[in-house]
Design an enzyme around this catalytic site. Structure first.
Site, mmCIF file in Angstrom:
data_model
loop_
_atom_site.group_PDB
_atom_site.id
_atom_site.type_symbol
_atom_site.label_atom_id
_atom_site.label_comp_id
_atom_site.label_asym_id
_atom_site.label_seq_id
_atom_site.Cartn_x
_atom_site.Cartn_y
_atom_site.Cartn_z
ATOM 1 C CG HIS A 1 -1.813 1.073 1.114
ATOM 2 N ND1 HIS A 1 -1.496 2.298 1.671
ATOM 3 C CD2 HIS A 1 -3.109 0.871 1.095
ATOM 4 C CE1 HIS A 1 -3.054 3.121 1.555
ATOM 5 N NE2 HIS A 1 -3.835 2.119 1.179
ATOM 6 C CG ASP B 1 -0.050 -2.499 6.345
ATOM 7 O OD1 ASP B 1 -1.117 -2.539 7.229
ATOM 8 O OD2 ASP B 1 -0.139 -1.911 5.191
ATOM 9 C CD GLN C 1 -7.352 -4.246 3.478
ATOM 10 O OE1 GLN C 1 -8.177 -4.862 3.921
ATOM 11 N NE2 GLN C 1 -7.398 -2.839 3.334
ATOM 12 C CE LYS D 1 -7.629 0.112 5.788
ATOM 13 N NZ LYS D 1 -8.543 0.219 4.481
ATOM 14 C CB CYS E 1 -3.400 2.961 -1.977
ATOM 15 S SG CYS E 1 -4.923 4.216 -1.486
#
Length: 407
Positions: free
Chosen positions: A121, A198, A201, A224, A364
């Protein structure tokens, strides 16, 4: 493992109870998940019952606000199997990743390397890219295999003695690819490098245990994972957080100030400058409790089944091309696809007219799209509140788009 009762879960979310003129088929949780009543109640209770600033007030409302704020930190820490002091509240994954890039890059210079994946991202790519120009270190990218999974063999060649940081996403927001984080962490640590994950997600979709992943840092966003916007967190291994200098200055991150110098507060407050997003943090804690009550393993099994069903139904539509790992390869709750030569933005507009909420564009992840020679994709993303009826509505809307564009 018990099956997920989607109808019951949907009743927890106000957006699914509202009266609307058209259906509300929400398949955009990779951009932002819906928020349940439990989170809204927790935030509302703060504003109604103890609206005051945290940590320094000696009166009851401030003490209660502080207790709720720090209890939220403990809730988040339990959710990811971290120590409470290892959880720093931020505005989201973007700020957490920028914090790491800015603070860690102070140690880097010519001859040093930072390794990312080509799927990253922009929030995890652009900070390192721009800071490399200032500091003189190099940024290297792990590519993809033909099945668009990460090329682990290339990773083994790239990660070496010059590598100081490996920073990758857990699950691709654009393709649903699940990255081999544990293997990458082992490679990083073998070469004396730090491992950043990260988890924006993955956290609301599968079990995430920072000890099991063996990462040094992990970033995620509240919105999220059923929480409010404008809040997130950075996990850092205690020893590594102790080594970092602050990113922002002022407020409660300071212990003592003279005209010549300043002493920083203890962890985790050393990185929480200014008045924090108190209600947001409390909401994030409630979101972690909500997801934990459903069960990350149950959510993961549900999404795995739903994605398999969606893959079969979407791929059966003539002219549709599905991107991401092939059937039989683990993927997150994301399906990216194209329909003939319809532009993703046109397709998402048609689907929106049918009440189907998806995302179209580069997500992104422009370097990834260039790597795949794509202008963008249309993306459907799933959560615990989705079911097969949502997939069927998506497929029906795709067929309507095909008829409108005659493809």
């Amino acid at each position: 493992m018990h099956m997920l009762d989607v109808k019951k879960i949907r009743r927890d979310f106000p957006m699914f109870r509202r009266k609307a003129r058209r259906p509300f088929v929400y398949l955009d949780s990779a951009a932002s998940a819906q928020t349940p009543d439990a989170v809204l109640r927790a935030m509302d209770a703060f504003y109604r019952e103890c609206r005051a600033n945290v940590h320094r007030g000696m009166y009851p409302a401030s003490a209660e606000a502080t207790d709720r704020y720090e209890a939220a930190r403990a809730q988040v820490a339990r959710f990811i199997n971290a120590e409470t002091e290892e959880v720093v509240f931020t505005r989201g994954a973007t700020e957490a990743l920028n914090l790491l890039a800015y603070t860690l890059s102070r140690r880097l210079g010519p001859g040093d390397e930072v390794v990312l994946s080509i799927m990253e991202h922009h929030s995890n790519l652009v900070p390192w890219q721009q800071l490399a120009k200032q500091r003189g270190f190099a940024v290297k990218f792990i590519g993809l295999k033909d099945d668009v999974t990460l090329d682990l063999e290339q990773a083994r060649r790239l990660i070496g003695p010059a590598t100081k940081v490996v920073s990758v996403m857990h699950v691709s927001n654009a393709l649903g690819t699940v990255l081999p984080v544990q293997e990458l962490a082992a490679l990083a640590h073998r070469n004396g490098a730090l491992m950043i994950v990260d988890a924006a997600q993955s956290l609301a979709h599968r079990p995430v245990d920072v000890r099991d992943l063996d990462c040094d840092f992990l970033a995620f966003s509240g919105h999220k994972m059923f929480g409010p916007t404008g809040i997130g967190a950075l996990y850092g291994r205690r020893a590594e957080l102790e080594k970092l200098e602050p990113f922002l200055y002022g407020g409660d991150m300071i212990l003592e100030v003279t005209k010549e110098n300043a002493v920083w507060n203890d962890l985790p407050w050393k990185f929480e400058a200014g008045t924090p997003n108190i209600a947001g943090a409390i909401g994030l804690g409630a979101a972690a409790e909500y997801a934990a009550a459903i069960g990350p393993k149950v959510i993961a099994a549900h999404e795995r089944s739903l994605v398999g069903y969606a893959m079969r139904k979407i791929a059966a539509v003539p002219g549709v091309r599905v991107f991401g790992p092939p059937a039989g390869v683990e993927r997150g709750g994301v399906i990216s696809f194209s329909v003939g030569d319809i532009h993703p933005h046109d397709l998402t507009n048609i689907l929106a007219g049918e009440g189907v909420c998806v995302r179209g564009g580069h997500h992104c992840a422009m370097p990834l799209m260039r790597e795949l020679a794509l202008p963008g994709t249309t993306r459907a993303s799933f959560s615990a509140y989705n079911d097969k009826a949502d997939v069927d509505a998506l497929v029906a809307a795709i067929r309507k788009a095909k008829s409108i564009f005659d493809v």
